[in-house]
Write an enzyme that holds these catalytic residues in place. Structure first.
Site, PDB file in Angstrom:
ATOM      1  N   GLY A  27       0.792  -1.227   0.000  1.00  0.00           N
ATOM      2  CA  GLY A  27       0.000   0.000   0.000  1.00  0.00           C
ATOM      3  C   GLY A  27       0.819   1.269   0.000  1.00  0.00           C
ATOM      4  N   HIS A  30       2.215   4.382  -5.154  1.00  0.00           N
ATOM      5  CA  HIS A  30       2.820   5.477  -5.923  1.00  0.00           C
ATOM      6  C   HIS A  30       2.997   5.011  -7.367  1.00  0.00           C
ATOM      7  CE1 HIS A  30       6.430   3.086  -5.452  1.00  0.00           C
ATOM      8  NE2 HIS A  30       6.383   3.208  -4.133  1.00  0.00           N
ATOM      9  N   HIS A  33       4.290   1.400  -8.012  1.00  0.00           N
ATOM     10  CA  HIS A  33       3.264   0.364  -7.944  1.00  0.00           C
ATOM     11  C   HIS A  33       2.371   0.414  -9.193  1.00  0.00           C
ATOM     12  CE1 HIS A  33       3.855   1.206  -3.476  1.00  0.00           C
ATOM     13  NE2 HIS A  33       4.142  -0.067  -3.566  1.00  0.00           N
ATOM     14  N   LYS A 150      13.248  -2.710  -8.150  1.00  0.00           N
ATOM     15  CA  LYS A 150      13.662  -1.876  -7.021  1.00  0.00           C
ATOM     16  C   LYS A 150      14.084  -2.753  -5.842  1.00  0.00           C
ATOM     17  CE  LYS A 150      13.281   1.765  -4.075  1.00  0.00           C
ATOM     18  NZ  LYS A 150      13.095   1.111  -2.817  1.00  0.00           N
ATOM     19  N   ASP A 151      13.323  -3.821  -5.602  1.00  0.00           N
ATOM     20  CA  ASP A 151      13.659  -4.773  -4.537  1.00  0.00           C
ATOM     21  C   ASP A 151      14.310  -5.990  -5.188  1.00  0.00           C
ATOM     22  OD1 ASP A 151      12.276  -3.447  -2.125  1.00  0.00           O
ATOM     23  OD2 ASP A 151      10.773  -3.398  -3.702  1.00  0.00           O
ATOM     24  N   GLN A 154      14.739  -9.344  -3.292  1.00  0.00           N
ATOM     25  CA  GLN A 154      13.411  -9.931  -3.099  1.00  0.00           C
ATOM     26  C   GLN A 154      12.953 -10.621  -4.388  1.00  0.00           C
ATOM     27  OE1 GLN A 154      10.015  -7.786  -1.143  1.00  0.00           O
ATOM     28  NE2 GLN A 154       9.374  -7.402  -3.226  1.00  0.00           N
ATOM     29  N   SER A 187       7.459   3.858  -0.839  1.00  0.00           N
ATOM     30  CA  SER A 187       6.489   4.327   0.161  1.00  0.00           C
ATOM     31  C   SER A 187       7.220   4.982   1.323  1.00  0.00           C
ATOM     32  CB  SER A 187       5.647   3.151   0.671  1.00  0.00           C
ATOM     33  OG  SER A 187       5.029   2.506  -0.416  1.00  0.00           O
TER      34      SER A 187
HETATM   35  P1  AMP Z   1       5.935  -2.560  -1.604  1.00  0.00           P
HETATM   36  O1  AMP Z   1       4.576  -1.981  -1.492  1.00  0.00           O
HETATM   37  O2  AMP Z   1       7.021  -1.614  -1.227  1.00  0.00           O
HETATM   38  O3  AMP Z   1       6.064  -3.916  -0.954  1.00  0.00           O
HETATM   39  O4  AMP Z   1       6.168  -2.823  -3.157  1.00  0.00           O
HETATM   40  C1  AMP Z   1       5.283  -3.607  -3.918  1.00  0.00           C
HETATM   41  C2  AMP Z   1       5.896  -3.882  -5.270  1.00  0.00           C
HETATM   42  O5  AMP Z   1       6.149  -2.651  -5.935  1.00  0.00           O
HETATM   43  C3  AMP Z   1       7.248  -4.606  -5.182  1.00  0.00           C
HETATM   44  O6  AMP Z   1       7.325  -5.561  -6.222  1.00  0.00           O
HETATM   45  C4  AMP Z   1       8.236  -3.491  -5.385  1.00  0.00           C
HETATM   46  O7  AMP Z   1       9.463  -3.920  -5.927  1.00  0.00           O
HETATM   47  C5  AMP Z   1       7.482  -2.625  -6.374  1.00  0.00           C
HETATM   48  N1  AMP Z   1       8.014  -1.253  -6.346  1.00  0.00           N
HETATM   49  C6  AMP Z   1       8.167  -0.446  -5.272  1.00  0.00           C
HETATM   50  N2  AMP Z   1       8.741   0.728  -5.630  1.00  0.00           N
HETATM   51  C7  AMP Z   1       8.973   0.645  -6.959  1.00  0.00           C
HETATM   52  C8  AMP Z   1       9.551   1.518  -7.934  1.00  0.00           C
HETATM   53  N3  AMP Z   1      10.026   2.722  -7.600  1.00  0.00           N
HETATM   54  N4  AMP Z   1       9.621   1.096  -9.205  1.00  0.00           N
HETATM   55  C9  AMP Z   1       9.149  -0.136  -9.565  1.00  0.00           C
HETATM   56  N5  AMP Z   1       8.592  -0.998  -8.720  1.00  0.00           N
HETATM   57  C10 AMP Z   1       8.502  -0.625  -7.432  1.00  0.00           C
END
Ligand code: AMP
Length: 277
Positions: A27, A30, A33, A150-151, A154, A187
């Site tokens: 959540g 941005h 996501h 980005k991750d 992971q 986030s």
């Molecule tokens: P999170 O909500 O941070 O767990 O991220 C959910 C998904 O969005 C994960 O697969 C992240 O790698 C991806 N994500 C987060 N930030 C970015 C970004 N700046 N660019 C591309 N994917 C992202």
């Protein structure tokens, strides 16, 4: 868009699906996501997004309680992006007492992010395995899941889990989305003051510097690291790492097979970024 909060309810809406594109998130959505959601929308007949701040991937003393939660804004974003099902489960509907655990691989799961955050990837793999099983429980014809580069660690561990556990899901890696100044969207950027955001730009600048050096033919990772440290000297660097696509450390950059990873702190906020060469 249908919003569901329990596994039982979700299973009612996932019968007889053709292709499913799944985007798991925590959540505070941005543009990063959103880029995953858009790609899932383009490539599948049904798009499912999950929003779940997963407690098991936060270590003691980390930011679980203050992790940004923006439920109403997130629902709006998903609606506008054409999401079909938004899955927002409660902790109680996902986790059980004394449940079976998944453990990240001993080496790749416990270096870099896994060394700084020992046990973090156990929690990540635990929740991703659960979500994959829930979303694909009714066996869609095709199941794709979208993750950001980005991750990076992971993403690679999830790809390994799919392989090691013979899961029937295609993992789609997606490019890193940055703001106009180069800062990778996250986030956790919400924790940064204006000045801290300015300071944090040194991270992407150092990665840009690295890619410029590589384009000039500098492949020695020690030389590149030295220059990156210079660019980031005002930050508290946790690590700069050069690894191949299997997360093995590299002495020399290999084109199309290197990832340069950075983790650092800007005051109390921990940020990660990387580039894939
Ligand atoms: P999170 O909500 O941070 O767990 O991220 C959910 C998904 O969005 C994960 O697969 C992240 O790698 C991806 N994500 C987060 N930030 C970015 C970004 N700046 N660019 C591309 N994917 C992202």
């Amino acid at each position: 868009m249908i919003i569901v909060n329990s596994v039982e309810e979700l299973l009612k809406y996932t019968r007889d699906l053709d292709s499913v594109g799944f985007v798991p998130t925590m959540g505070a959505l941005h543009q990063g996501h959103l880029s995953l959601i858009k790609r899932a929308r383009d490539e599948n007949s049904t798009v499912i997004v999950s929003i779940f701040v997963n407690p098991t991937q936060f270590l003691e003393g980390e930011d679980l309680d203050k992790y940004p939660r923006k439920e109403l804004a997130d629902i709006e974003i998903c609606k506008r992006a054409g999401v079909d099902i938004l899955f927002m489960p409660t902790v109680e509907s996902i986790y059980f007492k004394d449940e079976l655990r998944i453990e990240a691989p001993a080496i790749r799961g416990f270096i870099l992010e896994g060394a700084k955050r020992a046990g973090h990837f156990n929690g990540v793999l635990q929740i991703v395995m659960k979500l994959f099983n829930i979303i694909s429980y009714n066996r869609p014809k095709k199941f794709r899941a979208y993750f950001g580069k980005k991750d990076a660690q992971q993403l690679i561990l999830i790809e390994q889990m799919v392989k090691d556990y013979f899961l029937n899901v295609e993992i789609i890696p997606c490019e890193i989305i940055r703001d106009s100044n180069g800062l990778a969207l996250s986030s956790r950027n919400a924790y940064l003051s204006k000045e801290e955001k300015e300071q944090a730009l040194a991270i992407s600048r150092s990665l840009k510097r690295a890619s410029k050096l590589i384009m000039q033919g500098v492949l020695d990772t020690k030389k590149i690291e030295k220059e990156m440290r210079e660019v980031m000297k005002s930050l508290d660097i946790e690590y700069i790492a050069f690894v191949d696509r299997n997360f093995k450390k590299q002495e020399r950059i290999e084109l199309k097979n290197s990832i340069i990873l950075v983790a650092c702190r800007v005051n109390n906020t921990r940020l990660i970024d990387n580039i894939w060469i």
